[in-house]
Design an enzyme around this catalytic site. Structure first.
Site, PDB file in Angstrom:
ATOM      1  N   SER A 238       0.666   1.527   4.388  1.00  0.00           N
ATOM      2  CA  SER A 238       1.755   0.588   4.649  1.00  0.00           C
ATOM      3  C   SER A 238       1.152  -0.789   4.909  1.00  0.00           C
ATOM      4  O   SER A 238      -0.068  -0.935   4.968  1.00  0.00           O
ATOM      5  CB  SER A 238       2.546   1.036   5.876  1.00  0.00           C
ATOM      6  OG  SER A 238       1.740   0.874   7.021  1.00  0.00           O
ATOM      7  N   LYS A 239       2.036  -1.753   5.103  1.00  0.00           N
ATOM      8  CA  LYS A 239       1.595  -3.142   5.308  1.00  0.00           C
ATOM      9  C   LYS A 239       0.578  -3.270   6.436  1.00  0.00           C
ATOM     10  O   LYS A 239      -0.277  -4.141   6.424  1.00  0.00           O
ATOM     11  CB  LYS A 239       2.811  -4.024   5.629  1.00  0.00           C
ATOM     12  CG  LYS A 239       3.583  -4.376   4.381  1.00  0.00           C
ATOM     13  CD  LYS A 239       4.239  -5.748   4.519  1.00  0.00           C
ATOM     14  CE  LYS A 239       4.907  -6.144   3.224  1.00  0.00           C
ATOM     15  NZ  LYS A 239       6.355  -5.961   3.256  1.00  0.00           N
TER      16      LYS A 239
END
Ligand code: GLU
Length: 462
Positions: A238-239
């Protein structure tokens, strides 16, 4: 049988780096088997799909040289066909109209929760013979709940699910629009897809989709569910782990061949080979070597690969690639200097951004200096740099790389100063950094007059 696969991204967000790997595996599988690789844009979620995201999908695939066969299929243009199939299934008694209201279903869900049971539609409208007036129905599949369904997945192996777990899934919503499950199956069938290769987050959908294939009496494709990509800490990528969208990697200065090689090795292997050309990838790719366990994204490894591919590229092609990354227009003189200095510049760069940053030495005098540079900007250093500038200006010191190097060495000895002290001070004055190619090479490429002016401007810009 000739093989036909598809990559089917939804343009509801920017293309994820994990999806790019799915595209790559599909592409390599098709090319290895002399099959077809198609692209299908799954844009039926009109609220969240954007044309911008669709264009980005095309751009990224082209950038990575993952070329698809034929025109992309735009799923939203096939809605009438999806509806037709749903109505056909109703006519054949394989699907039915369901008039249960969302409120009614919600009540049933809550009751299940209270009893600690998993919720599944109870089939209330299955045998309904007369429509209920005033309610727009959904169309549900009459799922087969007997026995079990088994697939022989190319990655996961044999997977069996009891059909009693299947619910009567919705094919058409009450507004008449087809659901994702229905559209995927109809399109895969109509496109003649033989192998469905996608992320393993779709594995449970597969068993529901097989129910639709069976109800339609269509051949079921072979499936390959690739494990998802995780971050270095084992959580889904994820980010939080850094860049996750493919476009970010393009903008961060990664070369397409490095991304492609890195993603290939993420979950697939060929002995201990790390550097794998596209041709070899096509020659060697097979699902026998795709692992079942999730892969971990290793940024350091990607950077090393990128550095490798930077060094592999010809200087001319690198310069071409670098141009859009410069924030200013380069003159012919700048380009000539960069090309001549490229061998040294590319020796240490891990990304194109880093390469451009270090090449700025050949474009302009430092506009600022790193904090750490101050150490080499004392009055003592300024005096030395001015002395060297004078000697260059008067012709006593040469601007030829090797000659200047030996002259500065002698000068250091004469004045009893360490060479590195002088070289670092020159480096700071010439490029505003503590790391760069050899300062003598830089002077040679900048020429005497530009070098002298930078050596004299040593500490003016903190
Ligand atoms: N559109 C789906 C997604 O982006 C992929 C569907 C599929 O590959 O079957 O997750």
């Amino acid at each position: 049988m000739s093989i036909k696969v598809r990559f089917a991204p939804s343009p509801t967000g920017v293309l994820h780096i994990g999806s790019v790997r799915t595209a790559l595996f599909n592409y390599l599988f098709a090319r290895h088997n002399n099959g077809e690789f198609c692209l299908r844009i799954e844009d039926t979620d009109k609220l969240r799909s954007t044309d911008e995201n669709t264009q980005l999908i095309f751009k990224i695939l082209k950038w990575l040289d993952i070329d698809w066969d034929g025109e992309p299929v735009i799923q939203s243009s096939r809605i009438e066909r999806h509806k037709e199939i749903a109505h056909d299934l109703v006519k054949k008694g394989k699907a039915y109209y369901c008039f249960c209201t969302p409120e009614e279903l919600e009540q049933k869900k809550i009751k299940c929760q209270e009893l600690g049971q998993p919720y599944k539609y109870d089939g209330k409208c299955r045998e309904l013979t007369t429509p209920i007036v005033g309610i727009s129905p959904v169309v549900r599949l009459k799922s087969n709940t007997d026995g079990s369904t088994t697939i022989n997945d190319m990655v996961q192996g044999v997977v069996t699910v009891k059909n009693s777990q299947m619910d009567d899934l919705v094919l058409l919503r009450s507004d008449g629009t087809p659901t994702y499950m229905l559209s995927v199956v109809v399109d895969d069938h109509d496109m003649g897809i033989t192998h469905v290769i996608r992320g393993d987050d779709h594995l449970t959908n597969t068993f529901r989709q097989i129910q639709i294939f069976n109800a339609c009496g269509w051949n079921i494709p072979t499936f390959g569910h690739i494990p998802l990509i995780y971050g270095s800490d084992g959580a889904k990528l994820s980010k939080r782990h850094g860049a996750v969208s493919a476009i970010d990697y393009m903008q961060l200065g990664y070369l397409p061949e490095a991304i492609s090689n890195y993603l290939l090795r993420l979950g697939w292997s060929h002995g201990d080979d790390e550097i794998i050309s596209r041709d070899d990838a096509i020659k060697w790719f097979s699902f026998d070597n795709v692992g079942k366990s999730p892969s971990r994204f290793d940024m350091a490894k990607l950077q090393n690969l990128n550095g490798h591919y930077i060094r592999e590229r010809s200087n001319e092609s690198l310069l071409e690639y670098m141009l859009p990354f410069f924030k200013l227009e380069l003159s012919e003189l700048h380009k000539k200097r960069i090309l001549r200095g490229m061998d040294s510049l590319k020796a240490r760069a891990k990304t194109i951004i880093e390469l451009v940053d270090s090449a700025m030495v050949y474009v302009q005098a430092p506009t600022s200096y790193d904090e750490k540079c101050r150490k080499y900007q004392t009055d003592f250093h300024t005096e030395i740099l001015n002395d060297i500038a004078n000697k260059i200006e008067s012709g006593e010191f040469s601007c030829d790389e090797e000659t200047l190097c030996s002259q500065v060495k002698d000068y250091a000895k004469e004045r009893n100063i360490k060479l590195v002290e002088i070289a670092q001070a020159m480096r700071v004055a010439l490029c505003g950094k503590l790391v760069s190619p050899s300062v003598f090479e830089i002077v040679a490429l900048l020429g005497c007059s530009e070098s002298v002016s930078r050596l004299r401007a040593n500490k003016s810009k903190h």
